[in-house]
Design a protein around this motif. Structure first.
Motif, mmCIF file in Angstrom:
data_model
loop_
_atom_site.group_PDB
_atom_site.id
_atom_site.type_symbol
_atom_site.label_atom_id
_atom_site.label_comp_id
_atom_site.label_asym_id
_atom_site.label_seq_id
_atom_site.Cartn_x
_atom_site.Cartn_y
_atom_site.Cartn_z
ATOM 1 N N LEU A 72 0.835 -1.211 0.000
ATOM 2 C CA LEU A 72 0.000 0.000 0.000
ATOM 3 C C LEU A 72 0.868 1.258 0.000
ATOM 4 O O LEU A 72 0.532 2.249 -0.650
ATOM 5 N N ASP A 73 1.989 1.208 0.717
ATOM 6 C CA ASP A 73 2.899 2.357 0.733
ATOM 7 C C ASP A 73 3.464 2.644 -0.656
ATOM 8 O O ASP A 73 3.788 3.787 -0.979
ATOM 9 N N LYS A 74 3.586 1.607 -1.488
ATOM 10 C CA LYS A 74 4.066 1.797 -2.861
ATOM 11 C C LYS A 74 2.960 2.309 -3.773
ATOM 12 O O LYS A 74 3.234 2.977 -4.768
ATOM 13 N N ILE A 75 1.708 1.991 -3.444
ATOM 14 C CA ILE A 75 0.560 2.433 -4.244
ATOM 15 C C ILE A 75 0.191 3.881 -3.929
ATOM 16 O O ILE A 75 -0.244 4.624 -4.806
ATOM 17 N N LYS A 76 0.376 4.279 -2.679
ATOM 18 C CA LYS A 76 -0.084 5.593 -2.212
ATOM 19 C C LYS A 76 0.399 6.782 -3.046
ATOM 20 O O LYS A 76 -0.396 7.681 -3.321
ATOM 21 N N PRO A 77 1.659 6.853 -3.472
ATOM 22 C CA PRO A 77 2.087 8.042 -4.226
ATOM 23 C C PRO A 77 1.264 8.289 -5.488
ATOM 24 O O PRO A 77 0.975 9.443 -5.821
ATOM 25 N N GLY A 78 0.840 7.227 -6.163
ATOM 26 C CA GLY A 78 0.005 7.401 -7.349
ATOM 27 C C GLY A 78 -1.352 7.990 -7.012
ATOM 28 O O GLY A 78 -1.871 8.843 -7.730
ATOM 29 N N LEU A 79 -1.930 7.534 -5.911
ATOM 30 C CA LEU A 79 -3.216 8.076 -5.475
ATOM 31 C C LEU A 79 -3.061 9.517 -4.984
ATOM 32 O O LEU A 79 -3.900 10.376 -5.269
ATOM 33 N N GLN A 80 -1.978 9.765 -4.251
ATOM 34 C CA GLN A 80 -1.745 11.101 -3.703
ATOM 35 C C GLN A 80 -1.491 12.122 -4.805
ATOM 36 O O GLN A 80 -1.841 13.288 -4.661
ATOM 37 N N ALA A 81 -0.924 11.672 -5.920
ATOM 38 C CA ALA A 81 -0.683 12.574 -7.049
ATOM 39 C C ALA A 81 -1.996 13.103 -7.625
ATOM 40 O O ALA A 81 -2.034 14.189 -8.206
ATOM 41 N N ASP A 82 -3.077 12.346 -7.449
ATOM 42 C CA ASP A 82 -4.393 12.763 -7.914
ATOM 43 C C ASP A 82 -5.244 13.355 -6.801
ATOM 44 O O ASP A 82 -6.458 13.522 -6.951
ATOM 45 N N GLY A 83 -4.638 13.617 -5.643
ATOM 46 C CA GLY A 83 -5.360 14.235 -4.536
ATOM 47 C C GLY A 83 -6.083 13.256 -3.623
ATOM 48 O O GLY A 83 -6.890 13.645 -2.806
ATOM 49 N N GLY A 84 -5.777 11.967 -3.764
ATOM 50 C CA GLY A 84 -6.434 10.951 -2.938
ATOM 51 C C GLY A 84 -5.449 10.227 -2.046
ATOM 52 O O GLY A 84 -4.287 10.585 -1.963
ATOM 53 N N ASP A 85 -5.924 9.184 -1.401
ATOM 54 C CA ASP A 85 -5.076 8.363 -0.541
ATOM 55 C C ASP A 85 -5.863 7.101 -0.180
ATOM 56 O O ASP A 85 -7.053 7.001 -0.443
ATOM 57 N N VAL A 86 -5.158 6.146 0.421
ATOM 58 C CA VAL A 86 -5.793 4.915 0.874
ATOM 59 C C VAL A 86 -5.310 4.623 2.288
ATOM 60 O O VAL A 86 -4.154 4.880 2.621
ATOM 61 N N GLU A 87 -6.220 4.135 3.110
ATOM 62 C CA GLU A 87 -5.901 3.794 4.501
ATOM 63 C C GLU A 87 -6.299 2.336 4.739
ATOM 64 O O GLU A 87 -7.403 1.920 4.384
ATOM 65 N N LEU A 88 -5.394 1.570 5.334
ATOM 66 C CA LEU A 88 -5.693 0.187 5.678
ATOM 67 C C LEU A 88 -6.573 0.161 6.914
ATOM 68 O O LEU A 88 -6.255 0.773 7.932
ATOM 69 N N VAL A 89 -7.697 -0.547 6.827
ATOM 70 C CA VAL A 89 -8.616 -0.665 7.950
ATOM 71 C C VAL A 89 -8.393 -1.995 8.665
ATOM 72 O O VAL A 89 -8.274 -2.037 9.886
ATOM 73 N N GLU A 90 -8.305 -3.089 7.877
ATOM 74 C CA GLU A 90 -8.202 -4.408 8.494
ATOM 75 C C GLU A 90 -7.721 -5.432 7.473
ATOM 76 O O GLU A 90 -8.004 -5.321 6.286
ATOM 77 N N VAL A 91 -6.981 -6.420 7.956
ATOM 78 C CA VAL A 91 -6.654 -7.605 7.171
ATOM 79 C C VAL A 91 -7.202 -8.789 7.956
ATOM 80 O O VAL A 91 -6.786 -9.041 9.083
ATOM 81 N N THR A 92 -8.163 -9.495 7.371
ATOM 82 C CA THR A 92 -8.783 -10.612 8.080
ATOM 83 C C THR A 92 -7.964 -11.883 7.889
ATOM 84 O O THR A 92 -7.141 -11.976 6.979
#
Length: 73
Positions: free
Chosen positions: A9-29
């Motif tokens: 997710l840390d590797k994916i985040k910069p692409g999302l942040q470049a578009d003004g977004g982000d992702v947060e991990l809630v849970e891994v079951t």
């Protein structure tokens, strides 16, 4: 498995942040379901389902054994 998910997710985040977004991990079951929350511009975006399924889920499945599905919460 959670540590591996966080690393990817840390590797994916910069692409999302470049578009003004982000992702947060809630849970891994234990059964391999990763729950994430989209933030910023990604939250409520009409393309958010594609971002989760075709972007985040596909990448996690490729790199983290045991991930079966990614759900947006």
């Amino acid at each position: 498995m959670q540590e591996e998910v966080v690393k990817i997710l840390d590797k994916i985040k910069p692409g999302l942040q470049a578009d003004g977004g982000d992702v947060e991990l809630v849970e891994v079951t234990e059964d391999g379901v990763v729950k994430v929350k989209l933030l910023g511009a990604c939250q409520g975006c009409p393309m958010s389902t594609l971002t989760v399924k075709n972007g985040i889920e596909r990448t996690l499945k490729e790199h983290v054994p045991g991930v079966k599905e990614v759900q947006q919460v």
